[in-house]
Scaffold this motif. Structure first.
Motif, PDB file in Angstrom:
ATOM      1  N   ILE A  18      28.280  39.714  17.304  1.00  0.00           N
ATOM      2  CA  ILE A  18      27.514  38.840  16.414  1.00  0.00           C
ATOM      3  C   ILE A  18      26.427  38.105  17.179  1.00  0.00           C
ATOM      4  CG2 ILE A  18      27.658  36.793  14.930  1.00  0.00           C
ATOM      5  CD1 ILE A  18      30.452  37.700  14.144  1.00  0.00           C
ATOM      6  N   PHE A  19      26.746  37.679  18.405  1.00  0.00           N
ATOM      7  CA  PHE A  19      25.753  36.965  19.201  1.00  0.00           C
ATOM      8  C   PHE A  19      24.521  37.828  19.459  1.00  0.00           C
ATOM      9  CE2 PHE A  19      24.186  36.091  23.579  1.00  0.00           C
ATOM     10  CZ  PHE A  19      23.536  34.907  23.295  1.00  0.00           C
ATOM     11  N   PHE A  20      24.722  39.062  19.909  1.00  0.00           N
ATOM     12  CA  PHE A  20      23.571  39.922  20.202  1.00  0.00           C
ATOM     13  C   PHE A  20      22.854  40.362  18.916  1.00  0.00           C
ATOM     14  CE2 PHE A  20      25.799  40.566  24.324  1.00  0.00           C
ATOM     15  CZ  PHE A  20      24.758  40.170  25.145  1.00  0.00           C
ATOM     16  N   LEU A  21      23.587  40.473  17.823  1.00  0.00           N
ATOM     17  CA  LEU A  21      22.933  40.768  16.542  1.00  0.00           C
ATOM     18  C   LEU A  21      22.002  39.621  16.155  1.00  0.00           C
ATOM     19  CD1 LEU A  21      22.576  42.429  13.965  1.00  0.00           C
ATOM     20  CD2 LEU A  21      24.582  41.240  13.022  1.00  0.00           C
ATOM     21  N   MET A  22      22.466  38.387  16.353  1.00  0.00           N
ATOM     22  CA  MET A  22      21.634  37.216  16.052  1.00  0.00           C
ATOM     23  C   MET A  22      20.379  37.188  16.938  1.00  0.00           C
ATOM     24  SD  MET A  22      23.016  35.525  13.547  1.00  0.00           S
ATOM     25  CE  MET A  22      23.437  37.141  12.900  1.00  0.00           C
ATOM     26  N   LEU A  23      20.574  37.519  18.219  1.00  0.00           N
ATOM     27  CA  LEU A  23      19.418  37.564  19.118  1.00  0.00           C
ATOM     28  C   LEU A  23      18.413  38.618  18.656  1.00  0.00           C
ATOM     29  CD1 LEU A  23      20.849  37.198  22.751  1.00  0.00           C
ATOM     30  CD2 LEU A  23      19.872  35.438  21.270  1.00  0.00           C
ATOM     31  N   ALA A  32      22.550  31.044  17.680  1.00  0.00           N
ATOM     32  CA  ALA A  32      23.279  32.312  17.708  1.00  0.00           C
ATOM     33  C   ALA A  32      24.681  32.142  18.301  1.00  0.00           C
ATOM     34  CB  ALA A  32      22.488  33.347  18.514  1.00  0.00           C
ATOM     35  N   LEU A  33      24.796  31.338  19.343  1.00  0.00           N
ATOM     36  CA  LEU A  33      26.108  31.090  19.947  1.00  0.00           C
ATOM     37  C   LEU A  33      27.045  30.409  18.954  1.00  0.00           C
ATOM     38  CD1 LEU A  33      24.969  29.870  23.484  1.00  0.00           C
ATOM     39  CD2 LEU A  33      26.366  31.888  23.023  1.00  0.00           C
ATOM     40  N   GLY A  34      26.525  29.430  18.215  1.00  0.00           N
ATOM     41  CA  GLY A  34      27.351  28.751  17.223  1.00  0.00           C
ATOM     42  C   GLY A  34      27.761  29.665  16.084  1.00  0.00           C
ATOM     43  N   LEU A  35      26.823  30.482  15.583  1.00  0.00           N
ATOM     44  CA  LEU A  35      27.141  31.404  14.488  1.00  0.00           C
ATOM     45  C   LEU A  35      28.160  32.455  14.905  1.00  0.00           C
ATOM     46  CD1 LEU A  35      23.577  31.977  12.951  1.00  0.00           C
ATOM     47  CD2 LEU A  35      25.440  30.588  12.014  1.00  0.00           C
ATOM     48  N   ALA A  36      28.101  32.879  16.179  1.00  0.00           N
ATOM     49  CA  ALA A  36      29.059  33.876  16.664  1.00  0.00           C
ATOM     50  C   ALA A  36      30.486  33.341  16.658  1.00  0.00           C
ATOM     51  CB  ALA A  36      28.673  34.317  18.076  1.00  0.00           C
ATOM     52  N   CYS A  37      30.644  32.041  16.731  1.00  0.00           N
ATOM     53  CA  CYS A  37      31.981  31.431  16.742  1.00  0.00           C
ATOM     54  C   CYS A  37      32.603  31.369  15.347  1.00  0.00           C
ATOM     55  CB  CYS A  37      31.923  30.009  17.309  1.00  0.00           C
ATOM     56  SG  CYS A  37      31.377  29.891  19.024  1.00  0.00           S
ATOM     57  N   VAL A  51      37.028  22.965  15.076  1.00  0.00           N
ATOM     58  CA  VAL A  51      37.025  23.274  16.511  1.00  0.00           C
ATOM     59  C   VAL A  51      35.602  23.320  17.038  1.00  0.00           C
ATOM     60  CG1 VAL A  51      37.565  25.047  18.235  1.00  0.00           C
ATOM     61  CG2 VAL A  51      39.233  24.479  16.457  1.00  0.00           C
ATOM     62  N   LEU A  52      34.690  23.904  16.255  1.00  0.00           N
ATOM     63  CA  LEU A  52      33.292  23.997  16.694  1.00  0.00           C
ATOM     64  C   LEU A  52      32.709  22.611  16.915  1.00  0.00           C
ATOM     65  CD1 LEU A  52      30.803  25.749  17.247  1.00  0.00           C
ATOM     66  CD2 LEU A  52      30.285  25.671  14.806  1.00  0.00           C
ATOM     67  N   ALA A  53      32.976  21.702  15.971  1.00  0.00           N
ATOM     68  CA  ALA A  53      32.466  20.339  16.121  1.00  0.00           C
ATOM     69  C   ALA A  53      33.127  19.624  17.302  1.00  0.00           C
ATOM     70  CB  ALA A  53      32.706  19.559  14.828  1.00  0.00           C
ATOM     71  N   GLN A  54      34.433  19.805  17.447  1.00  0.00           N
ATOM     72  CA  GLN A  54      35.161  19.122  18.520  1.00  0.00           C
ATOM     73  C   GLN A  54      34.693  19.585  19.888  1.00  0.00           C
ATOM     74  OE1 GLN A  54      39.203  20.054  17.463  1.00  0.00           O
ATOM     75  NE2 GLN A  54      39.493  18.144  16.324  1.00  0.00           N
ATOM     76  N   ALA A 296      31.530  25.718  23.006  1.00  0.00           N
ATOM     77  CA  ALA A 296      32.427  26.199  21.948  1.00  0.00           C
ATOM     78  C   ALA A 296      32.668  27.693  22.083  1.00  0.00           C
ATOM     79  CB  ALA A 296      31.830  25.872  20.576  1.00  0.00           C
ATOM     80  N   PHE A 297      31.625  28.441  22.395  1.00  0.00           N
ATOM     81  CA  PHE A 297      31.738  29.881  22.618  1.00  0.00           C
ATOM     82  C   PHE A 297      32.678  30.148  23.799  1.00  0.00           C
ATOM     83  CE2 PHE A 297      30.461  34.066  24.072  1.00  0.00           C
ATOM     84  CZ  PHE A 297      30.072  34.737  22.934  1.00  0.00           C
TER      85      PHE A 297
END
Length: 439
Positions: A18-23, A32-37, A51-54, A296-297
């Motif tokens: 997902i990360f490389f797709l976003m890139l 992209a890092l946040g969306l991949a999570c 968890v992402l926010a924390q 988070a990633f």
């Protein structure tokens, strides 16, 4: 871990896929890092979106990272308050007699600027505005002007105080004082090979050479630049000798640069201060947003034990220190092409740290191999942020400057090889001044 839905391999495929797709879709790296999570947090019953926010907040809740906006503000105050102009005058007095004078001044100013700002992107932006158009007017090729400006700016992440060193020290628990000392020799070696590269270009293409400065001009340039040159002495010396922490040294650098701009050189007005604060907020926001989502990633990678799965196969190779050093450099060189240096440290550095330790690499040596390797990624596509900034200022496409950039990177690669093969290049000064920082 047996109750988890995803295996380490499946989790890594989802995260990185997902990360490389976003890139590929040109989504900003931090986003992209946040969306991949998100898929992992939604699907995995033991996790939640919280968890992402924390984990993002935990990354921001760091005293060390406060140094990042303060060093960026120091650089902006330099440019607005006339400090950079004094350093340009000194650089011209030092190397203006050499072939390709203006390009040589460009490189030397990057050394001075690196000792104050710690940010390569700030260096590329400020020096691009100063030098690219001026070099073109003097007959330098546009591609060369862009390339030398971009490539010389990477010294800001190698010569202390470096923002990457601060992030590395905070994330991987390495002495920031030792990293500051370790970056001096590699940074100066890169400056030397870049000046040699400019010399070759200038002699072959007939780029202009200035008349040598008189002794009066030389000492006059030193005199007016001494207050500005004291900035890196205060920053690095204070950290090395334990007078203050990296964050405190960044705050003192801001106060010192502000005092020079307002009271000594008297060139900064309130509108200039406003612009400096605005630019600092913009750059710091982008950098620290990367830190948060990358953390988070990285937390998810640790949760699914992806680093252990990756290192399980690599450890079986039984590489020695030198082979491990080259392997680490190769990984960072590739990753740096696609990922910003800060998330690369948080994600890849934590994966490779156990491998470096098992091979017997000193943590400071490991850090410098990683940081010097990541510096290449600032000027190599598809990421190449410093190169993109320089090309944008010159109004050319990235591909037009790529040939000259690659030529200039070859001598730098020789310096990287020297850092790997001879650890004392990085460890000599720390072991001489503060051996307690090592290991």
């Amino acid at each position: 871990m047996t109750s988890l839905i995803f295996s380490p391999g499946q989790a890594s495929m989802v995260l990185f896929g997902i990360f490389f797709l976003m890139l590929f879709l040109r989504v900003p790296v931090a986003v992209a890092l946040g969306l991949a999570c998100l898929p992992m947090l939604v699907i995995e019953p033991h996790l939640s979106m919280m968890v992402l926010a924390q984990e993002t907040f935990n990354a921001y809740n760091s005293f060390i990272l406060l140094a990042v906006p303060f060093f960026l503000l120091t650089a902006n105050l330099m440019n607005i308050g006339g400090i950079t102009d004094r350093l340009v005058r000194l650089a011209r007095a030092l190397v203006g007699w050499m072939p390709g004078s203006l390009a040589q001044v460009n490189v030397v100013l990057s050394v001075f600027f690196a000792g104050i700002s710690g940010s390569s992107t700030a260096d590329a932006a400020s020096q691009g505005k100063l030098f690219i158009e001026a070099q073109i007017k003097e007959g330098y090729h546009t591609s060369f002007s862009v390339a030398i400006t971009a490539v010389s700016s990477v010294m800001a992440v190698i010569i202390p105080p470096s923002i990457l060193m601060i992030v590395w020290g905070g994330v991987l628990t390495t002495s920031i004082g030792a990293l500051f000392l370790a970056g001096i020799v590699p940074g100066l070696l890169i400056a030397v090979v870049q000046m040699a590269t400019v010399h070759v270009y200038a002699t072959r293409r007939g780029y202009p050479t200035y008349a040598a400065s008189t002794m009066r001009e030389f000492f006059g340039a030193i005199f007016v630049a001494i207050p500005a040159l004291m900035t890196p002495v205060i920053i690095i010396g204070g950290k090395i000798f334990g007078w203050f922490t990296a964050t405190e040294s960044a705050c003192i650098a801001v106060l010192y640069a502000g005092t020079l701009s307002l009271l000594v050189y008297r060139e900064m007005k309130l509108p200039g201060l406003y612009r400096a604060l605005l630019d600092t907020g913009r750059l710091a926001g982008a950098a620290l947003f990367c830190v948060g989502t990358a953390s988070a990633f990285g937390w998810l990678m640790a949760y699914y034990q992806i680093p252990q799965a990756i290192l399980g196969g690599v450890s079986a190779w039984e590489m020695g220190p030198i082979a491990t050093g080259f392997f680490i450099a190769a990984v960072f060189l590739v990753v740096g092409c696609f990922l910003d240096a800060i998330p690369a440290i948080i994600i890849v550095g934590t994966i490779l740290q156990p491998l470096a330790k098992s091979a017997g690499l000193d943590p400071v040596h490991f850090a410098m191999i990683g940081i010097v390797s990541l510096a290449f990624g600032l000027v190599t596509p598809p990421y190449g942020l410093c190169l993109m900034i320089s090309c944008s200022i010159a109004g050319i496409r990235l591909g037009e400057a790529l040939k000259d950039v690659m030529i200039m990177l070859m001598p730098m690669f020789a310096v990287l090889m020297l850092v790997i093969l001879w650890p004392q290049v990085t460890l000599f000064i720390p072991s001489l001044i503060s051996p307690e920082f090592l290991r």
